[in-house]
Design a protein around this motif. Structure first.
Motif, PDB file in Angstrom:
ATOM      1  N   UNK A 231       0.829  -1.207   0.000  1.00  0.00           N
ATOM      2  CA  UNK A 231       0.000   0.000   0.000  1.00  0.00           C
ATOM      3  C   UNK A 231       0.862   1.255   0.000  1.00  0.00           C
ATOM      4  N   UNK A 232       1.964   1.229   0.765  1.00  0.00           N
ATOM      5  CA  UNK A 232       2.880   2.370   0.792  1.00  0.00           C
ATOM      6  C   UNK A 232       3.549   2.592  -0.547  1.00  0.00           C
ATOM      7  N   UNK A 233       3.946   1.510  -1.210  1.00  0.00           N
ATOM      8  CA  UNK A 233       4.568   1.638  -2.539  1.00  0.00           C
ATOM      9  C   UNK A 233       3.576   2.179  -3.561  1.00  0.00           C
ATOM     10  N   UNK A 234       2.321   1.717  -3.459  1.00  0.00           N
ATOM     11  CA  UNK A 234       1.290   2.171  -4.394  1.00  0.00           C
ATOM     12  C   UNK A 234       1.010   3.666  -4.219  1.00  0.00           C
ATOM     13  N   UNK A 235       0.948   4.125  -2.976  1.00  0.00           N
ATOM     14  CA  UNK A 235       0.713   5.546  -2.722  1.00  0.00           C
ATOM     15  C   UNK A 235       1.869   6.405  -3.234  1.00  0.00           C
ATOM     16  N   UNK A 236       3.096   5.910  -3.047  1.00  0.00           N
ATOM     17  CA  UNK A 236       4.266   6.660  -3.518  1.00  0.00           C
ATOM     18  C   UNK A 236       4.282   6.755  -5.039  1.00  0.00           C
ATOM     19  N   UNK A 237       3.966   5.644  -5.714  1.00  0.00           N
ATOM     20  CA  UNK A 237       3.894   5.662  -7.177  1.00  0.00           C
ATOM     21  C   UNK A 237       2.780   6.586  -7.659  1.00  0.00           C
ATOM     22  N   UNK A 238       1.670   6.583  -6.938  1.00  0.00           N
ATOM     23  CA  UNK A 238       0.513   7.388  -7.342  1.00  0.00           C
ATOM     24  C   UNK A 238       0.837   8.877  -7.313  1.00  0.00           C
ATOM     25  N   UNK A 239       1.647   9.319  -6.339  1.00  0.00           N
ATOM     26  CA  UNK A 239       1.996  10.742  -6.251  1.00  0.00           C
ATOM     27  C   UNK A 239       2.848  11.194  -7.431  1.00  0.00           C
ATOM     28  N   UNK A 240       3.495  10.240  -8.097  1.00  0.00           N
ATOM     29  CA  UNK A 240       4.374  10.584  -9.227  1.00  0.00           C
ATOM     30  C   UNK A 240       3.734  10.305 -10.584  1.00  0.00           C
ATOM     31  N   UNK A 241       2.595   9.634 -10.602  1.00  0.00           N
ATOM     32  CA  UNK A 241       2.053   9.148 -11.871  1.00  0.00           C
ATOM     33  C   UNK A 241       1.683  10.276 -12.830  1.00  0.00           C
ATOM     34  N   UNK A 242       1.066  11.343 -12.312  1.00  0.00           N
ATOM     35  CA  UNK A 242       0.672  12.458 -13.182  1.00  0.00           C
ATOM     36  C   UNK A 242       1.891  13.125 -13.801  1.00  0.00           C
ATOM     37  N   UNK A 243       2.909  13.355 -12.981  1.00  0.00           N
ATOM     38  CA  UNK A 243       4.128  13.999 -13.475  1.00  0.00           C
ATOM     39  C   UNK A 243       4.829  13.119 -14.498  1.00  0.00           C
ATOM     40  N   UNK A 244       4.885  11.814 -14.225  1.00  0.00           N
ATOM     41  CA  UNK A 244       5.528  10.892 -15.171  1.00  0.00           C
ATOM     42  C   UNK A 244       4.790  10.870 -16.505  1.00  0.00           C
ATOM     43  N   UNK A 245       3.465  10.942 -16.469  1.00  0.00           N
ATOM     44  CA  UNK A 245       2.686  10.962 -17.709  1.00  0.00           C
ATOM     45  C   UNK A 245       2.992  12.220 -18.514  1.00  0.00           C
ATOM     46  N   UNK A 246       3.044  13.385 -17.836  1.00  0.00           N
ATOM     47  CA  UNK A 246       3.348  14.642 -18.526  1.00  0.00           C
ATOM     48  C   UNK A 246       4.754  14.624 -19.115  1.00  0.00           C
ATOM     49  N   UNK A 247       5.717  14.108 -18.355  1.00  0.00           N
ATOM     50  CA  UNK A 247       7.106  14.018 -18.837  1.00  0.00           C
ATOM     51  C   UNK A 247       7.193  13.101 -20.055  1.00  0.00           C
ATOM     52  N   UNK A 248       6.535  11.955 -19.970  1.00  0.00           N
ATOM     53  CA  UNK A 248       6.606  10.977 -21.063  1.00  0.00           C
ATOM     54  C   UNK A 248       6.043  11.548 -22.363  1.00  0.00           C
ATOM     55  N   UNK A 249       4.921  12.265 -22.263  1.00  0.00           N
ATOM     56  CA  UNK A 249       4.294  12.827 -23.465  1.00  0.00           C
ATOM     57  C   UNK A 249       5.178  13.892 -24.095  1.00  0.00           C
ATOM     58  N   UNK A 250       5.666  14.846 -23.286  1.00  0.00           N
ATOM     59  CA  UNK A 250       6.472  15.943 -23.833  1.00  0.00           C
ATOM     60  C   UNK A 250       7.801  15.448 -24.376  1.00  0.00           C
ATOM     61  N   UNK A 251       8.548  14.702 -23.564  1.00  0.00           N
ATOM     62  CA  UNK A 251       9.881  14.270 -23.998  1.00  0.00           C
ATOM     63  C   UNK A 251       9.800  13.228 -25.103  1.00  0.00           C
ATOM     64  N   UNK A 252       8.750  12.408 -25.093  1.00  0.00           N
ATOM     65  CA  UNK A 252       8.578  11.461 -26.191  1.00  0.00           C
ATOM     66  C   UNK A 252       8.366  12.178 -27.514  1.00  0.00           C
ATOM     67  N   UNK A 253       7.569  13.247 -27.487  1.00  0.00           N
ATOM     68  CA  UNK A 253       7.319  14.036 -28.701  1.00  0.00           C
ATOM     69  C   UNK A 253       8.584  14.743 -29.161  1.00  0.00           C
ATOM     70  N   UNK A 254       9.283  15.415 -28.233  1.00  0.00           N
ATOM     71  CA  UNK A 254      10.511  16.136 -28.597  1.00  0.00           C
ATOM     72  C   UNK A 254      11.588  15.178 -29.085  1.00  0.00           C
ATOM     73  N   UNK A 255      11.668  14.001 -28.456  1.00  0.00           N
ATOM     74  CA  UNK A 255      12.652  13.004 -28.885  1.00  0.00           C
ATOM     75  C   UNK A 255      12.361  12.563 -30.316  1.00  0.00           C
ATOM     76  N   UNK A 256      11.074  12.355 -30.619  1.00  0.00           N
ATOM     77  CA  UNK A 256      10.703  11.919 -31.956  1.00  0.00           C
ATOM     78  C   UNK A 256      11.021  12.982 -32.997  1.00  0.00           C
ATOM     79  N   UNK A 257      10.881  14.265 -32.612  1.00  0.00           N
ATOM     80  CA  UNK A 257      11.133  15.359 -33.550  1.00  0.00           C
ATOM     81  C   UNK A 257      12.628  15.485 -33.855  1.00  0.00           C
ATOM     82  N   UNK A 258      13.444  15.525 -32.802  1.00  0.00           N
ATOM     83  CA  UNK A 258      14.838  15.935 -32.973  1.00  0.00           C
ATOM     84  C   UNK A 258      15.844  14.787 -33.074  1.00  0.00           C
ATOM     85  N   UNK A 259      15.443  13.573 -32.676  1.00  0.00           N
ATOM     86  CA  UNK A 259      16.421  12.489 -32.656  1.00  0.00           C
ATOM     87  C   UNK A 259      16.256  11.539 -33.823  1.00  0.00           C
ATOM     88  N   UNK A 260      15.058  11.429 -34.370  1.00  0.00           N
ATOM     89  CA  UNK A 260      14.869  10.498 -35.478  1.00  0.00           C
ATOM     90  C   UNK A 260      15.693  10.919 -36.685  1.00  0.00           C
TER      91      UNK A 260
END
Length: 313
Positions: A231-260
């Protein structure tokens, strides 16, 4: 005569997204909805954080600035793009193009704001006893001013170097806004220095902010794995999930633009990806942080309940 030729370009012409009427109508309706949702969502998030005392924490302080940056990022491109969809002549004046180049300011700021938010999550999970001491009001302000300052320096450098170049030939940009790469291709001079500076500064911003985020989450992951209860691990992951989703979307898009590889790129794909990170991503962030965050949902509920109570009286 040479000077007259070099100062001949006073405006630029966009080719836009499409010339087909049906596609223009569909795009206009969709993009107008997305832009209104972006402004409404980010403005609503900022106001909610401002009026609710329970959200006056470092994480939501950073989130309010992220909402502001997203709103400005979308507004620097979307209104002009919507006006141009049905226009026969999609032109923009020289200074208007200069102003649109400040889109880079908001993208770079968002990268470092996400890095500041990752550091905040690191302190909250890995150093909870020191959190209130380290993440003081002064530290939070510094962690916000820093991204704006670095992004402003980078954007000003690109903008000054780009518009000091002579534009004396074609003025047609195969895009829907003044992106730096199409602009450099129109210059009547060697752009090697501009491309080198662009590569160095954009690379430094992406690598440095990405490194901060990566190191923070490696430490967070190690700390979470040391938590004994599921339960403690789940709560800790939950506090980061929104930020991780935002990071993944932005950096995934920028990576696709500039690195491909450039050989696999096409103008259509570039336009679609640019549309995604200039218009769609700013709409997604408030949705991510509201739908996946109990504190934000509870704050919305409290405000609506208070409003209903006042109306019923």
């Amino acid at each position: 005569m040479e000077d007259q030729n070099q100062t001949a370009v006073t405006d630029f012409l966009f080719l836009g997204l499409t010339d087909h009427l049906y596609q223009q109508i569909v795009l206009f309706v969709i993009l107008l909805f997305v832009y209104l949702a972006t402004v409404g969502g980010n403005l609503g998030m900022s106001i909610l954080i401002w009026v609710d005392p329970r959200l006056h924490t470092p994480m939501y302080f950073f989130l309010s600035h992220l909402s502001f940056v997203d709103m400005c990022s979308s507004s620097s491109v979307a209104p002009k793009m919507l006006c141009d969809i049905f226009a026969e002549k999609k032109d923009i004046c020289f200074m208007g193009c200069v102003a649109q180049r400040f889109l880079g300011l908001f993208v770079a700021t968002e990268c470092f704001l996400l890095a500041s938010m990752a550091y905040d999550r690191y302190m909250a999970i890995c150093k909870p006893l020191l959190y209130t001491l380290v993440m003081s009001q002064r530290a939070c302000v510094q962690l916000v001013i820093g991204p704006y300052a670095v992004a402003l320096i980078s954007t000003m450098t690109h903008t000054i170097l780009t518009f000091c170049l002579p534009f004396c030939g074609p003025n047609i940009i195969n895009h829907f806004f003044c992106d730096i790469s199409p602009l450099l291709s129109l210059a009547c001079a060697d752009t090697w220095t501009n491309k080198l500076v662009l590569f160095i500064l954009a690379g430094a911003i992406g690598v440095l902010s990405g490194l901060i985020i990566t190191v923070s989450y490696v430490c967070i992951l190690m700390a979470i794995l040391r938590i004994q209860t599921a339960d403690g691990r789940r709560k800790a992951f939950y506090t980061c999930s929104s930020h991780l989703a935002a990071v993944s979307i932005l950096y995934g898009t920028l990576f696709f633009i500039y690195v491909r590889p450039s050989s696999s790129s096409s103008l259509l794909i570039n336009k679609v990806i640019s549309l995604f990170y200039t218009v769609v991503i700013p709409m997604l962030n408030p949705l991510i942080y509201s739908l996946r965050n109990k504190e934000v949902k509870n704050a919305f509920s409290r405000k609506f309940e208070r409003k209903n109570c006042l109306v019923s009286r």
